[in-house]
Scaffold this motif. Structure first.
Motif, PDB file in Angstrom:
ATOM      1  N   GLY A   9       0.822  -1.217   0.000  1.00 16.53           N
ATOM      2  CA  GLY A   9       0.000   0.000   0.000  1.00 16.53           C
ATOM      3  C   GLY A   9       0.852   1.263   0.000  1.00 16.53           C
ATOM      4  N   GLY A  10       0.434   2.227  -0.818  1.00 16.47           N
ATOM      5  CA  GLY A  10       1.136   3.513  -0.820  1.00 16.47           C
ATOM      6  C   GLY A  10       1.093   4.142   0.552  1.00 16.47           C
ATOM      7  N   SER A  11       0.003   3.901   1.273  1.00 20.69           N
ATOM      8  CA  SER A  11      -0.148   4.511   2.592  1.00 20.69           C
ATOM      9  C   SER A  11       0.787   3.895   3.623  1.00 20.69           C
ATOM     10  N   VAL A  42       3.135  -1.437  -6.007  1.00 19.88           N
ATOM     11  CA  VAL A  42       3.088  -0.328  -5.052  1.00 19.88           C
ATOM     12  C   VAL A  42       1.823   0.514  -5.276  1.00 19.88           C
ATOM     13  N   GLY A  43       1.193   0.910  -4.179  1.00 18.85           N
ATOM     14  CA  GLY A  43      -0.016   1.741  -4.256  1.00 18.85           C
ATOM     15  C   GLY A  43       0.294   3.235  -4.231  1.00 18.85           C
ATOM     16  N   GLY A  44      -0.773   4.011  -4.360  1.00 19.30           N
ATOM     17  CA  GLY A  44      -0.607   5.467  -4.465  1.00 19.30           C
ATOM     18  C   GLY A  44      -0.750   6.209  -3.143  1.00 19.30           C
ATOM     19  N   GLY A  45      -1.488   5.590  -2.192  1.00 20.72           N
ATOM     20  CA  GLY A  45      -1.651   6.192  -0.874  1.00 20.72           C
ATOM     21  C   GLY A  45      -2.319   7.557  -0.899  1.00 20.72           C
ATOM     22  N   GLY A  46      -2.010   8.356   0.133  1.00 20.40           N
ATOM     23  CA  GLY A  46      -2.646   9.665   0.308  1.00 20.40           C
ATOM     24  C   GLY A  46      -2.358  10.610  -0.848  1.00 20.40           C
ATOM     25  N   ALA A  48      -1.975   9.907  -4.019  1.00 19.78           N
ATOM     26  CA  ALA A  48      -2.877   9.597  -5.148  1.00 19.78           C
ATOM     27  C   ALA A  48      -4.261  10.182  -4.872  1.00 19.78           C
ATOM     28  N   ARG A  49      -4.725  10.012  -3.632  1.00 18.18           N
ATOM     29  CA  ARG A  49      -6.054  10.542  -3.293  1.00 18.18           C
ATOM     30  C   ARG A  49      -6.080  12.058  -3.440  1.00 18.18           C
ATOM     31  N   ARG A  50      -4.984  12.716  -3.056  1.00 21.05           N
ATOM     32  CA  ARG A  50      -4.955  14.181  -3.181  1.00 21.05           C
ATOM     33  C   ARG A  50      -4.967  14.600  -4.656  1.00 21.05           C
ATOM     34  N   ALA A  65      -8.871  10.656 -14.025  1.00 18.76           N
ATOM     35  CA  ALA A  65      -8.400  10.761 -12.636  1.00 18.76           C
ATOM     36  C   ALA A  65      -7.712   9.460 -12.218  1.00 18.76           C
ATOM     37  N   ASP A  66      -8.262   8.319 -12.669  1.00 13.70           N
ATOM     38  CA  ASP A  66      -7.611   7.029 -12.400  1.00 13.70           C
ATOM     39  C   ASP A  66      -6.214   7.003 -13.008  1.00 13.70           C
ATOM     40  N   GLU A  67      -6.101   7.506 -14.237  1.00  5.61           N
ATOM     41  CA  GLU A  67      -4.781   7.522 -14.901  1.00  5.61           C
ATOM     42  C   GLU A  67      -3.788   8.368 -14.087  1.00  5.61           C
ATOM     43  N   GLY A 113       0.213   0.778 -10.838  1.00  2.00           N
ATOM     44  CA  GLY A 113      -1.058   0.431 -11.458  1.00  2.00           C
ATOM     45  C   GLY A 113      -0.898   0.130 -12.941  1.00  2.00           C
ATOM     46  N   VAL A 114      -1.980  -0.377 -13.519  1.00  2.21           N
ATOM     47  CA  VAL A 114      -1.935  -0.820 -14.918  1.00  2.21           C
ATOM     48  C   VAL A 114      -3.021  -0.161 -15.762  1.00  2.21           C
ATOM     49  N   THR A 115      -4.253  -0.206 -15.271  1.00  2.00           N
ATOM     50  CA  THR A 115      -5.375   0.255 -16.088  1.00  2.00           C
ATOM     51  C   THR A 115      -6.450   0.883 -15.199  1.00  2.00           C
ATOM     52  N   PRO A 116      -7.238   1.845 -15.717  1.00  2.65           N
ATOM     53  CA  PRO A 116      -8.222   2.533 -14.867  1.00  2.65           C
ATOM     54  C   PRO A 116      -9.272   1.610 -14.238  1.00  2.65           C
ATOM     55  N   ALA A 117      -9.961   2.151 -13.263  1.00  3.49           N
ATOM     56  CA  ALA A 117     -11.122   1.522 -12.617  1.00  3.49           C
ATOM     57  C   ALA A 117     -10.779   0.303 -11.774  1.00  3.49           C
ATOM     58  N   GLN A 118      -9.602   0.300 -11.203  1.00  6.48           N
ATOM     59  CA  GLN A 118      -9.257  -0.764 -10.255  1.00  6.48           C
ATOM     60  C   GLN A 118      -8.210  -0.219  -9.279  1.00  6.48           C
ATOM     61  N   THR A 119      -7.762  -1.063  -8.378  1.00  2.75           N
ATOM     62  CA  THR A 119      -6.721  -0.638  -7.439  1.00  2.75           C
ATOM     63  C   THR A 119      -5.483  -1.518  -7.633  1.00  2.75           C
ATOM     64  N   THR A 120      -4.418  -1.163  -6.963  1.00  2.59           N
ATOM     65  CA  THR A 120      -3.196  -1.968  -7.076  1.00  2.59           C
ATOM     66  C   THR A 120      -3.368  -3.339  -6.410  1.00  2.59           C
ATOM     67  N   ASP A 121      -4.356  -3.500  -5.520  1.00  3.88           N
ATOM     68  CA  ASP A 121      -4.637  -4.838  -4.980  1.00  3.88           C
ATOM     69  C   ASP A 121      -5.091  -5.766  -6.101  1.00  3.88           C
TER      70      ASP A 121
HETATM   71  P1  UTP Z   1      -4.220   2.390  -5.002  1.00  7.99           P
HETATM   72  O1  UTP Z   1      -4.252   0.986  -5.388  1.00  7.99           O
HETATM   73  O2  UTP Z   1      -3.040   2.908  -4.349  1.00  7.99           O
HETATM   74  O3  UTP Z   1      -5.496   2.661  -4.159  1.00  7.99           O
HETATM   75  O4  UTP Z   1      -4.465   3.279  -6.279  1.00  7.99           O
HETATM   76  P2  UTP Z   1      -5.614   2.925  -2.609  1.00  7.99           P
HETATM   77  O5  UTP Z   1      -6.879   2.286  -2.188  1.00  7.99           O
HETATM   78  O6  UTP Z   1      -5.455   4.376  -2.420  1.00  7.99           O
HETATM   79  O7  UTP Z   1      -4.440   2.090  -1.931  1.00  7.99           O
HETATM   80  P3  UTP Z   1      -3.329   2.473  -0.846  1.00  7.99           P
HETATM   81  O8  UTP Z   1      -3.803   3.585   0.035  1.00  7.99           O
HETATM   82  O9  UTP Z   1      -2.109   2.824  -1.630  1.00  7.99           O
HETATM   83  O10 UTP Z   1      -3.152   1.199  -0.089  1.00  7.99           O
HETATM   84  C1  UTP Z   1      -4.696   4.669  -6.204  1.00  7.99           C
HETATM   85  C2  UTP Z   1      -5.681   5.044  -7.276  1.00  7.99           C
HETATM   86  O11 UTP Z   1      -5.078   4.892  -8.587  1.00  7.99           O
HETATM   87  C3  UTP Z   1      -6.039   4.409  -9.508  1.00  7.99           C
HETATM   88  C4  UTP Z   1      -7.363   4.335  -8.755  1.00  7.99           C
HETATM   89  O12 UTP Z   1      -8.036   5.569  -8.925  1.00  7.99           O
HETATM   90  C5  UTP Z   1      -6.912   4.167  -7.308  1.00  7.99           C
HETATM   91  O13 UTP Z   1      -7.890   4.600  -6.411  1.00  7.99           O
HETATM   92  N1  UTP Z   1      -5.606   3.100 -10.061  1.00  7.99           N
HETATM   93  C6  UTP Z   1      -4.594   2.378  -9.473  1.00  7.99           C
HETATM   94  C7  UTP Z   1      -6.192   2.629 -11.222  1.00  7.99           C
HETATM   95  O14 UTP Z   1      -7.127   3.248 -11.764  1.00  7.99           O
HETATM   96  N2  UTP Z   1      -5.741   1.459 -11.776  1.00  7.99           N
HETATM   97  C8  UTP Z   1      -4.727   0.743 -11.230  1.00  7.99           C
HETATM   98  O15 UTP Z   1      -4.337  -0.301 -11.815  1.00  7.99           O
HETATM   99  C9  UTP Z   1      -4.169   1.204 -10.032  1.00  7.99           C
END
Ligand code: UTP
Length: 233
Positions: A9-11, A42-46, A48-50, A65-67, A113-121
């Motif tokens: 997680g980015g966080s 690796v995730g985007g964390g705070g 990415a949300r900002r 925004a996902d991109e 990340g790879v593609t919109p509309a999902q998370t790194t999980d």
């Molecule tokens: P994250 O996977 O980091 O989401 O992607 P998160 O829930 O904030 O996870 P933590 O906090 O790191 O654990 C951040 C954003 O990037 C976009 C989504 O908008 C996601 O919410 N994203 C990421 C994609 O659209 N596709 C991807 O493959 C990955």
């Protein structure tokens, strides 16, 4: 050699850019690199949300925004990749195919990340499926999967072992929709169900917990699998 995919997680990697855990994770990954093939998503964390919040404020569409979120995941991934230097494949793969090709180098592969509309999980779950991984590890900001949000419900209990079907039931009821309980999204849970790759959810705020899991096989978080622990990886 076993293959492990880590959703970091980015966080937990970069809770704050000025006070991050990159050195700690670099050292943990280095000490594990000769024991198994490692992919880290690796995730985007705070941050990415900002950025996503700023994009919404500019009336930018959700897909774009996902991109932007994906770019932030790759920015975090780049920091970890460069910190790992020669122990790491020197490029951030932008597709599953490229990640698998990078894995053939025998070095640690880091991606975002790879593609919109999902998370790194979900990315990590697909990569684990495609790489034939022995284990998927979700290093996140809670120490496991709970019956309810432990921050809101004092009776919430950690579930040490559950099947992917039970995980999906929990995700679908919306009990994992906010805060500490939001450990995994439905897409990722469904991929785990079909691939049958076991997943451990552990407290990524403490980088040592990854080392402990890999060295002792002791699970302090939650195991999601069709086969009760030990995980067999
Ligand atoms: P994250 O996977 O980091 O989401 O992607 P998160 O829930 O904030 O996870 P933590 O906090 O790191 O654990 C951040 C954003 O990037 C976009 C989504 O908008 C996601 O919410 N994203 C990421 C994609 O659209 N596709 C991807 O493959 C990955």
């Amino acid at each position: 050699m076993n293959t492990v995919v880590i959703s970091l997680g980015g966080s937990v990697l970069v809770p704050d850019i000025g006070n991050n855990n990159i050195k700690q994770y670099r050292d943990v990954l280095r000490s594990l690199k000769d024991t198994c093939r490692i992919y880290v998503v690796v995730g985007g964390g705070g941050e990415a949300r900002r950025y996503i919040g700023a994009a919404r404020g500019l009336a930018i569409d959700e897909g774009t925004a996902d991109e932007i979120g994906i770019l932030v995941t790759r920015l975090n991934a780049t920091l970890l990749m460069r910190a790992l230097s020669k122990d790491c494949y020197p490029q951030i793969p932008e597709s599953y195919n490229d990640a698998l090709i990078a894995g053939e180098s025998g070095k640690i592969v880091i991606m975002g990340g790879v593609t919109p509309a999902q998370t790194t999980d979900a990315v990590a779950a697909v990569l684990a499926e495609r790489a034939g991984a022995d284990l998927l590890i979700n290093a996140t900001s809670v120490d496991g999967i709970y019956t309810a949000d432990p921050r809101k419900d004092a009776t919430a209990k950690k579930i040490p072992f559950l099947t992917p079907d039970e995980l999906i039931a929990i995700v679908q009821t919306g009990r994992m929709d906010a805060g500490a309980n939001n450990v995994i999204d439905l897409v990722a849970a469904k991929i785990i169900q079909r691939s049958r790759v076991p997943m451990v959810v552990l407290d990524g705020r403490e980088p040592e917990s990854l080392l402990t899991l890999m060295q002792t096989k002791e699970i302090n978080g939650s195991l999601v699998s069709y086969t009760p622990g030990p995980t067999g990886f």
